[in-house]
Design a protein around this motif. Sequence first.
Motif, PDB file in Angstrom:
ATOM      1  N   GLY A   1      -9.730  -3.657   1.212  1.00  0.00           N
ATOM      2  CA  GLY A   1     -10.742  -4.687   1.426  1.00  0.00           C
ATOM      3  C   GLY A   1     -10.107  -6.044   1.659  1.00  0.00           C
TER       4      GLY A   1
ATOM      5  N   ARG B   1      -6.390 -11.590  -2.349  1.00  0.00           N
ATOM      6  CA  ARG B   1      -5.941 -11.803  -3.736  1.00  0.00           C
ATOM      7  C   ARG B   1      -4.469 -11.435  -3.875  1.00  0.00           C
ATOM      8  NH1 ARG B   1     -10.479  -8.629  -5.499  1.00  0.00           N
ATOM      9  NH2 ARG B   1     -12.259  -9.994  -5.332  1.00  0.00           N
ATOM     10  N   GLU B   2      -4.067 -10.340  -3.263  1.00  0.00           N
ATOM     11  CA  GLU B   2      -2.662  -9.912  -3.319  1.00  0.00           C
ATOM     12  C   GLU B   2      -1.773 -10.925  -2.601  1.00  0.00           C
ATOM     13  OE1 GLU B   2       0.295  -7.495  -4.703  1.00  0.00           O
ATOM     14  OE2 GLU B   2      -1.850  -7.284  -5.110  1.00  0.00           O
TER      15      GLU B   2
ATOM     16  N   SER C   1      -7.785  -4.908   7.603  1.00  0.00           N
ATOM     17  CA  SER C   1      -8.946  -4.392   6.892  1.00  0.00           C
ATOM     18  C   SER C   1      -9.972  -3.824   7.871  1.00  0.00           C
ATOM     19  CB  SER C   1      -9.572  -5.504   6.050  1.00  0.00           C
ATOM     20  OG  SER C   1     -10.707  -5.031   5.367  1.00  0.00           O
TER      21      SER C   1
ATOM     22  N   ASN D   1       0.817  -1.210   0.000  1.00  0.00           N
ATOM     23  CA  ASN D   1       0.000   0.000   0.000  1.00  0.00           C
ATOM     24  C   ASN D   1       0.852   1.262   0.000  1.00  0.00           C
ATOM     25  OD1 ASN D   1      -2.543  -1.077  -0.238  1.00  0.00           O
ATOM     26  ND2 ASN D   1      -2.832  -1.286   1.961  1.00  0.00           N
TER      27      ASN D   1
ATOM     28  N   LEU E   1      -4.981  -0.957  -1.377  1.00  0.00           N
ATOM     29  CA  LEU E   1      -5.791  -2.144  -1.181  1.00  0.00           C
ATOM     30  C   LEU E   1      -6.223  -2.181   0.280  1.00  0.00           C
ATOM     31  CD1 LEU E   1      -3.513  -4.726  -2.997  1.00  0.00           C
ATOM     32  CD2 LEU E   1      -5.538  -3.601  -3.915  1.00  0.00           C
TER      33      LEU E   1
ATOM     34  N   ARG F   1       1.912   1.655  -3.519  1.00  0.00           N
ATOM     35  CA  ARG F   1       0.776   2.089  -4.340  1.00  0.00           C
ATOM     36  C   ARG F   1       0.489   3.573  -4.109  1.00  0.00           C
ATOM     37  NH1 ARG F   1      -2.425  -1.866  -6.623  1.00  0.00           N
ATOM     38  NH2 ARG F   1      -4.239  -0.510  -6.499  1.00  0.00           N
TER      39      ARG F   1
ATOM     40  N   GLN G   1     -10.974  -9.022   0.648  1.00  0.00           N
ATOM     41  CA  GLN G   1     -10.840  -9.837  -0.563  1.00  0.00           C
ATOM     42  C   GLN G   1      -9.685  -9.356  -1.432  1.00  0.00           C
ATOM     43  OE1 GLN G   1     -14.708  -9.760  -2.355  1.00  0.00           O
ATOM     44  NE2 GLN G   1     -15.421 -11.496  -1.141  1.00  0.00           N
ATOM     45  N   GLU G   2      -9.536  -8.035  -1.550  1.00  0.00           N
ATOM     46  CA  GLU G   2      -8.411  -7.491  -2.330  1.00  0.00           C
ATOM     47  C   GLU G   2      -7.077  -7.913  -1.722  1.00  0.00           C
ATOM     48  OE1 GLU G   2      -9.359  -3.408  -1.790  1.00  0.00           O
ATOM     49  OE2 GLU G   2     -10.284  -3.224  -3.765  1.00  0.00           O
ATOM     50  N   LEU G   3      -6.991  -7.813  -0.394  1.00  0.00           N
ATOM     51  CA  LEU G   3      -5.750  -8.179   0.287  1.00  0.00           C
ATOM     52  C   LEU G   3      -5.453  -9.670   0.149  1.00  0.00           C
ATOM     53  CD1 LEU G   3      -6.216  -5.995   3.468  1.00  0.00           C
ATOM     54  CD2 LEU G   3      -4.460  -5.677   1.718  1.00  0.00           C
TER      55      LEU G   3
END
Length: 84
Positions: free
Chosen positions: A18, A24-25, A50, A5, A16, A8, A20-22
């Motif tokens: 959420g 996935r990463e 999160s 992050n 990121l 980013r 689910q986003e985390l």
Amino acid sequence: MLEVNAWRRRRGDVPLVGYQELCRELAVSGPGTFAELDTTGARSVLRRFSDAWFAAVKRRNNGDGSAGFPRRRRGLVPVRWYHG
């Protein structure tokens, strides 16, 4: 992985936050991303990150200007999670 992050943010991308986003990463990052923690333990850490992020957003929206976002890593923090 939580340092992603910061990278980013420097590039001007949306962080990121959420769960689910985390996750996935985490899957893309591969093994060893969270040192000795297995996937279950790492997901527990990501869940708490999160939750802390969205709690800070809620506090800020309610007028608490001192609410800070979880931005820095903490070393040697006890972690709890279900096994199995």
